[in-house]
Design a protein around this motif. Structure first.
Motif, mmCIF file in Angstrom:
data_model
loop_
_atom_site.group_PDB
_atom_site.id
_atom_site.type_symbol
_atom_site.label_atom_id
_atom_site.label_comp_id
_atom_site.label_asym_id
_atom_site.label_seq_id
_atom_site.Cartn_x
_atom_site.Cartn_y
_atom_site.Cartn_z
ATOM 1 N N LYS A 52 -32.851 9.787 36.069
ATOM 2 C CA LYS A 52 -32.413 10.804 37.132
ATOM 3 C C LYS A 52 -31.701 11.880 36.733
ATOM 4 C CE LYS A 52 -30.917 7.589 40.113
ATOM 5 N NZ LYS A 52 -30.463 6.863 41.069
ATOM 6 N N THR A 153 -22.843 14.058 49.985
ATOM 7 C CA THR A 153 -23.749 13.621 49.365
ATOM 8 C C THR A 153 -24.721 14.506 48.548
ATOM 9 O OG1 THR A 153 -24.097 11.583 50.720
ATOM 10 C CG2 THR A 153 -26.060 12.016 49.168
ATOM 11 N N GLU A 157 -24.879 15.055 44.423
ATOM 12 C CA GLU A 157 -26.166 15.233 43.749
ATOM 13 C C GLU A 157 -26.252 16.444 43.055
ATOM 14 O OE1 GLU A 157 -29.211 12.483 46.619
ATOM 15 O OE2 GLU A 157 -29.263 14.654 46.822
#
Length: 286
Positions: A52, A153, A157
């Protein structure tokens, strides 16, 4: 464009200064040193990050060579959109925007602002909280906490590629030293050569240290800083939506709620009160 300009300045200053001092640029051309430095750094980069993180980092690279899309015009469109939504709620009730929220891609309201409509994450953020507002009498403090968690969040990210590129840059000087040490080992293997030839081998070895430091601080390191700035700009969009919707939940009129959102913006992009008012009037007349 500024990234390319910066790279040109770095190259001109470093190599130009070296040439003006009487250095021979040909001595710096050591492709095997570059292979060892970049090969080692990329290998460590792959080992140190999961799939990721690698995907997010690769996806972020093209954005580094584009100008910022977060302009005053975009922020003004955002505030105008929020004003229209809140005005419609105030005039016709909360249920009047249900179809707009459920189908923003076909909504006449959202379609006025294609630049905003193309940002899937922003549209999702706006419609999710409008949907919560439609669902019932929401507590503003709970909504604010939920928004804060989502924005945090988003920020975490966005920081993944920032940290990945920063660590890649941090490792380049060390791999430059590795390449230099390998060059010194090669030199010591040929210690019987004449002093002039040994000097050339030592110079080639030192190029590794030079390239590692130059690539780290002149090319890779600044990219992480630029990515972080772009991330901060994108977060401002969400903070503006948050401030505006919370002001509306607390009972403020649309014009005042939008003013809460306007005050969140950086001074370089923040429109004046009258300027925004005129823009909203033009948008409503479309």
């Amino acid at each position: 464009m500024l990234v390319i300009v910066g790279y040109v300045v770095v190259l001109a200053a470093v190599f130009g200064g070296y040439a003006l001092a009487g250095g021979h640029l040909g001595a710096l051309w050591q492709p095997l040193e570059v292979l060892m430095i970049f090969g080692g750094a990329i290998g460590a980069f792959i080992v140190g990050n999961n799939g990721k993180a690698l995907k997010a980092t690769l996806a972020s690279l093209p954005t580094l060579f584009k100008g910022s899309k977060f302009t005053k015009a975009l922020y003004m469109d955002l505030l105008a959109l929020l004003f229209e939504i809140l005005s419609k709620i105030r005039k016709d009730g909360m249920m009047s925007i249900e179809n707009d929220v459920e189908n923003p891609e076909s909504s006449p309201l959202f379609s006025k602002y294609p630049a905003l409509q193309s940002d899937h994450h922003l549209m999702e953020f706006i419609t999710d909280y409008l949907r919560l507002m439609i669902s019932g009498n929401m507590d503003a403090f709970q909504v604010e906490n939920l928004m804060d968690n989502e924005i945090e969040t988003h920020h975490q990210e966005g920081h993944v590629p920032v940290h990945c590129i920063a660590r890649l840059g941090d490792g380049l000087p060390a791999f430059g030293i590795v390449a230099a040490v390998m060059g010194v080992v090669h030199t010591m293997e040929n210690v019987a050569l004449p002093p002039a030839e040994l000097g050339i081998l030592i110079a080639h070895a030192l190029v590794g240290t030079f390239l590692g430091i130059l690539l780290a601080y002149g090319f890779i390191g600044p990219l992480s800083s630029l990515l972080e700035q772009k991330l901060d700009e994108s977060t401002k969009m969400y903070q503006t939506v948050k401030a505006t919707l919370l002001a509306s939940l607390n009972g403020y009129a649309p014009a005042i709620a939008v003013e809460f959102g306007r005050k969140v913006l950086y001074s370089t992009e923040r429109p004046g009160f009258t300027e925004l008012e005129e823009h909203v009037k033009q948008a409503k007349s479309k």
